[in-house]
Design a protein around this motif. Structure first.
Motif, PDB file in Angstrom:
ATOM      1  N   ALA A 262       0.819  -1.208   0.000  1.00 53.55           N
ATOM      2  CA  ALA A 262       0.000   0.000   0.000  1.00 53.55           C
ATOM      3  C   ALA A 262       0.856   1.262   0.000  1.00 53.55           C
ATOM      4  N   LEU A 263       1.958   1.271   0.750  1.00 53.82           N
ATOM      5  CA  LEU A 263       2.819   2.445   0.765  1.00 53.82           C
ATOM      6  C   LEU A 263       3.548   2.610  -0.563  1.00 53.82           C
ATOM      7  N   ALA A 264       3.865   1.496  -1.218  1.00 53.36           N
ATOM      8  CA  ALA A 264       4.446   1.585  -2.562  1.00 53.36           C
ATOM      9  C   ALA A 264       3.449   2.220  -3.522  1.00 53.36           C
ATOM     10  N   ALA A 265       2.161   1.926  -3.317  1.00 54.91           N
ATOM     11  CA  ALA A 265       1.121   2.488  -4.184  1.00 54.91           C
ATOM     12  C   ALA A 265       1.027   3.998  -4.054  1.00 54.91           C
ATOM     13  N   ALA A 266       1.478   4.549  -2.913  1.00 48.31           N
ATOM     14  CA  ALA A 266       1.406   5.992  -2.718  1.00 48.31           C
ATOM     15  C   ALA A 266       2.226   6.752  -3.751  1.00 48.31           C
ATOM     16  N   LYS A 267       3.173   6.080  -4.388  1.00 44.28           N
ATOM     17  CA  LYS A 267       4.028   6.716  -5.402  1.00 44.28           C
ATOM     18  C   LYS A 267       3.489   6.534  -6.819  1.00 44.28           C
ATOM     19  N   VAL A 268       2.306   5.910  -6.945  1.00 46.66           N
ATOM     20  CA  VAL A 268       1.818   5.551  -8.272  1.00 46.66           C
ATOM     21  C   VAL A 268       1.529   6.772  -9.134  1.00 46.66           C
ATOM     22  N   GLY A 269       1.206   7.913  -8.505  1.00 47.64           N
ATOM     23  CA  GLY A 269       0.901   9.107  -9.279  1.00 47.64           C
ATOM     24  C   GLY A 269       2.046   9.541 -10.189  1.00 47.64           C
ATOM     25  N   LYS A 270       3.283   9.250  -9.774  1.00 52.40           N
ATOM     26  CA  LYS A 270       4.438   9.633 -10.582  1.00 52.40           C
ATOM     27  C   LYS A 270       4.487   8.896 -11.914  1.00 52.40           C
ATOM     28  N   ILE A 280      -2.557   2.896 -16.213  1.00 40.69           N
ATOM     29  CA  ILE A 280      -2.145   2.605 -14.842  1.00 40.69           C
ATOM     30  C   ILE A 280      -3.241   1.833 -14.114  1.00 40.69           C
ATOM     31  N   ILE A 281      -4.496   2.268 -14.301  1.00 37.98           N
ATOM     32  CA  ILE A 281      -5.615   1.571 -13.659  1.00 37.98           C
ATOM     33  C   ILE A 281      -5.700   0.135 -14.154  1.00 37.98           C
ATOM     34  N   PHE A 282      -5.514  -0.076 -15.459  1.00 38.34           N
ATOM     35  CA  PHE A 282      -5.561  -1.427 -16.016  1.00 38.34           C
ATOM     36  C   PHE A 282      -4.527  -2.330 -15.344  1.00 38.34           C
ATOM     37  N   PHE A 283      -3.290  -1.855 -15.232  1.00 41.97           N
ATOM     38  CA  PHE A 283      -2.246  -2.682 -14.629  1.00 41.97           C
ATOM     39  C   PHE A 283      -2.474  -2.876 -13.129  1.00 41.97           C
ATOM     40  N   ALA A 284      -3.018  -1.863 -12.464  1.00 43.97           N
ATOM     41  CA  ALA A 284      -3.315  -2.004 -11.035  1.00 43.97           C
ATOM     42  C   ALA A 284      -4.349  -3.103 -10.805  1.00 43.97           C
ATOM     43  N   LEU A 285      -5.404  -3.108 -11.614  1.00 42.99           N
ATOM     44  CA  LEU A 285      -6.439  -4.132 -11.470  1.00 42.99           C
ATOM     45  C   LEU A 285      -5.914  -5.504 -11.881  1.00 42.99           C
ATOM     46  N   LEU A 286      -4.997  -5.531 -12.825  1.00 39.89           N
ATOM     47  CA  LEU A 286      -4.372  -6.793 -13.223  1.00 39.89           C
ATOM     48  C   LEU A 286      -3.557  -7.373 -12.063  1.00 39.89           C
ATOM     49  N   VAL A 309      -0.982 -10.921  -0.162  1.00 39.89           N
ATOM     50  CA  VAL A 309      -1.381  -9.732   0.599  1.00 39.89           C
ATOM     51  C   VAL A 309      -0.677  -8.476   0.077  1.00 39.89           C
ATOM     52  N   VAL A 310       0.624  -8.578  -0.165  1.00 41.34           N
ATOM     53  CA  VAL A 310       1.373  -7.424  -0.683  1.00 41.34           C
ATOM     54  C   VAL A 310       0.808  -6.979  -2.034  1.00 41.34           C
ATOM     55  N   LEU A 311       0.569  -7.945  -2.923  1.00 43.98           N
ATOM     56  CA  LEU A 311       0.099  -7.606  -4.267  1.00 43.98           C
ATOM     57  C   LEU A 311      -1.321  -7.063  -4.265  1.00 43.98           C
ATOM     58  N   VAL A 312      -2.209  -7.649  -3.443  1.00 40.18           N
ATOM     59  CA  VAL A 312      -3.592  -7.158  -3.446  1.00 40.18           C
ATOM     60  C   VAL A 312      -3.645  -5.739  -2.896  1.00 40.18           C
ATOM     61  N   ASP A 313      -2.852  -5.438  -1.859  1.00 40.57           N
ATOM     62  CA  ASP A 313      -2.823  -4.075  -1.336  1.00 40.57           C
ATOM     63  C   ASP A 313      -2.204  -3.105  -2.337  1.00 40.57           C
ATOM     64  N   LEU A 314      -1.133  -3.529  -3.004  1.00 39.34           N
ATOM     65  CA  LEU A 314      -0.507  -2.680  -4.018  1.00 39.34           C
ATOM     66  C   LEU A 314      -1.496  -2.351  -5.132  1.00 39.34           C
ATOM     67  N   GLY A 315      -2.182  -3.371  -5.637  1.00 36.09           N
ATOM     68  CA  GLY A 315      -3.112  -3.158  -6.736  1.00 36.09           C
ATOM     69  C   GLY A 315      -4.320  -2.332  -6.340  1.00 36.09           C
ATOM     70  N   VAL A 316      -4.917  -2.661  -5.193  1.00 34.12           N
ATOM     71  CA  VAL A 316      -6.137  -1.961  -4.764  1.00 34.12           C
ATOM     72  C   VAL A 316      -5.847  -0.496  -4.453  1.00 34.12           C
ATOM     73  N   GLN A 317      -4.767  -0.223  -3.727  1.00 37.43           N
ATOM     74  CA  GLN A 317      -4.478   1.167  -3.372  1.00 37.43           C
ATOM     75  C   GLN A 317      -4.029   1.977  -4.587  1.00 37.43           C
ATOM     76  N   LEU A 376     -14.366 -10.830  -8.332  1.00 36.18           N
ATOM     77  CA  LEU A 376     -14.541  -9.399  -8.103  1.00 36.18           C
ATOM     78  C   LEU A 376     -13.468  -8.590  -8.825  1.00 36.18           C
ATOM     79  N   ALA A 377     -12.233  -9.060  -8.777  1.00 36.02           N
ATOM     80  CA  ALA A 377     -11.155  -8.375  -9.496  1.00 36.02           C
ATOM     81  C   ALA A 377     -11.405  -8.402 -11.003  1.00 36.02           C
ATOM     82  N   LEU A 378     -11.898  -9.537 -11.493  1.00 36.50           N
ATOM     83  CA  LEU A 378     -12.175  -9.668 -12.923  1.00 36.50           C
ATOM     84  C   LEU A 378     -13.318  -8.747 -13.355  1.00 36.50           C
TER      85      LEU A 378
END
Length: 395
Positions: A262-270, A280-286, A309-317, A376-378
Motif C-alpha cells: 500500500a505504501l508503494a502504491a502511494a508513489k503511483v501518481g508519478k 495505470i488503472i488497467f495494470f493495477a487491477l491486473l 497480501v502485498v500484491l492485493v494491497d498494491l493493486g487496490v491502493q 470481483l477483481a475480474l
C-alpha cells in the motif's frame, strides 16, 4: 485557527488530522483478526461472526452517504466533535456486548460514525495553498491508510494478549484523547451550502446519475476493495487451521505485509509522467487479479499468503489513487459530494466482498474465497476495459 505564517493551514494541524484519521478509521478494522476469538466466546459459527465485519463496512458506507455531505452544510468542527462522542459510545457498546445481535448493532454504529477522515480531506484541500494542496492531502491520506493496515496488526496482538473486548475498550479511550485534540487544535470552517438537507442529498444522487466517469471509478473501486476484503476477512479462519494453526496476532501481522504494497502504491501518481491514467488503472487491477493466483496456488504457505497480501494491497491502493484522480478531474465545486458517491460505493463493495467470502468459506473453504476474490477483481477489469475511454491506453 491554526494557520502558518503564509495564511495556510499549519503542518501541525495537517499531521494531527493524519494521526486522527488513522486512529478513527482503525475502529472499523480491529474486528477482522478478532473474528475467530469472538466466534469461540459467543459459540457462534465463523460465518455468523464474519457478519460483524460486513456490518461495520455497510455502516461506514451509510455514514459516508448520510454524514459526510453535512460537511458542506454544518460547521465542521462541531460536526466532528459530536461524531466522536457517538464513536465513543458505539465502541463501549462493542466492548461490553454479551449477545451477537448487540455486536451486530455496535459494529454497524461504529462504521456509521467512523467517517471523520472523509471530513478532514476536504478541510486539508480547502485551507491549503495550491502549492501545498497535494502534499497536505497526501499526508492525511497516508494516516488513513496506515490506520487501516496497522489496525489489523494491533487488533490481533491485543486480542491474543488481553482478549478481543480489550481492543474496543482501548479504542474508546483513544477517542476521548482525540476529542480533546480536535477541540483544541482543529480550525473552524463555516458551511458553504445554503440549501436544506434534502436538497443536499438530491445533489449527491444527481452527481451519481449524470457523471459517467464517477460511476465507472466507483464500480472499479468497489469491486477491487471487495476483492481485498474477501482476503482479509477470511484469512483468520484459514490460518487457524493446519498447516498454520496460527493465532490472531500472526494473522494481524499480515497487515504489516499489506503496508509494504500500500505504501508503494502511494508513489503511483508519478507513473503518469510515463503512462496514461487508464493504463495505470488497467495494470493495477491486473495486479489485484494476479494476487489471487499466489493466494490460491500457494495458499498453504506463508510466502504465498504474504505475496498475495502485498500484491492485493498494491493493486487496490494504486487503483484507488488513480480512481480519485479520475473523478476529481470533473469540473465541479461539489468535491465533497463527488467523494461521497465514490466512497459509499467503495465500502458497499467492501461489504459485498466480506459477505460473499464468508459464505464461500462456509461452503467451499479457501478455494471458494479465492474464487470470490478473483471474480470481483475480474469484474473491475472487465468494466474498465468496456467503459473507459475508447482509447483507454492513449488518453
Amino acid at each position: 485557527m491554526q494557520l502558518n505564517s503564509s495564511g495556510g493551514i499549519s503542518r501541525t494541524v495537517i499531521w494531527l488530522m493524519s494521526v486522527i484519521s488513522g486512529l478513527v478509521v482503525a475502529n472499523i478494522y480491529y474486528n477482522q483478526p478478532l473474528l475467530g476469538l469472538i466466534a469461540k466466546e459467543l459459540h457462534v459459527t465463523e460465518s455468523a461472526a464474519g457478519r460483524i465485519s460486513v456490518l461495520s463496512q455497510l455502516g461506514y458506507a451509510a455514514g459516508l452517504l448520510l454524514i459526510v455531505p453535512l460537511g458542506d452544510k454544518l460547521f465542521r468542527k462541531k460536526l466532528v466533535l459530536t461524531d466522536l462522542l457517538l464513536v465513543f459510545a458505539a465502541l463501549l457498546w462493542m466492548a461490553f456486548g454479551t449477545e451477537l445481535w448487540m455486536l451486530y448493532i455496535a459494529s454497524l454504529l461504529i462504521g456509521v460514525t467512523s467517517v471523520i477522515p472523509q471530513l478532514f480531506i476536504p478541510i486539508a484541500a480547502e485551507l491549503s495553498s495550491d502549492k501545498e494542496k497535494s502534499s497536505n492531502i497526501g499526508t492525511v491520506m497516508s494516516g488513513l491508510l496506515m490506520g487501516i493496515l496497522l489496525s489489523r496488526f494491533i487488533g490481533g496482538i491485543v486480542g491474543e494478549l488481553w482478549g478481543w473486548r480489550a481492543m474496543f475498550g482501548i479504542a474508546a479511550g483513544l477517542m476521548v484523547l482525540v476529542w480533546f485534540a480536535v477541540y483544541k487544535m482543529l480550525p473552524e470552517l463555516p458551511p458553504n451550502f445554503k440549501g436544506n438537507y434534502g436538497e443536499l442529498m438530491k445533489s449527491v444522487f444527481h452527481l451519481a446519475k449524470t457523471q459517467q466517469v464517477l460511476r465507472l471509478a466507483s464500480f472499479r473501486g468497489a469491486m477491487a476493495f471487495g476483492s481485498m476484503c474477501a482476503l482479509f476477512t477470511t484469512l483468520v479462519f484459514h490460518m487457524e487451521n493446519p498447516p498454520f494453526n496460527a493465532g490472531s496476532s500472526v494473522v494481524g501481522s499480515f497487515g504489516l505485509a499489506g503496508a509494504v504494497g500500500a505504501l508503494a502504491a502511494a508513489k503511483v501518481g508519478k507513473l503518469q509522467h510515463y503512462f496514461s491514467l487508464n493504463r495505470i488503472i488497467f495494470f493495477a487491477l491486473l495486479v489485484v487479479f494476479g494476487s489471487w493466483l499466489f493466494t490460491y496456488f500457494a495458499g498453504e504457505t506463508y510466502w504465498g499468503l504474504i505475496a498475495g497480501v502485498v500484491l492485493v494491497d498494491l493493486g487496490v491502493q494504486s487503483a484507488h489513487i488513480m480512481n480519485q484522480t479520475n473523478y476529481f478531474s470533473i469540473k465541479s465545486n461539489a468535491v465533497n459530494r463527488l467523494n461521497t458517491v465514490y466512497m459509499v460505493s467503495y465500502f458497499i463493495g467492501g461489504s459485498l466482498g466480506t459477505w460473499t467470502a464468508s459464505i464461500a468459506w462456509q461452503y467451499a473453504k479457501w478455494g471458494g474465497v479465492c474464487f470470490v476474490g478473483a471474480v470481483l477483481a475480474l469484474l473491475a477489469l472487465t468494466a474498465h476495459l468496456m467503459f473507459s475511454r475508447r482509447k483507454p491506453f492513449n488518453s
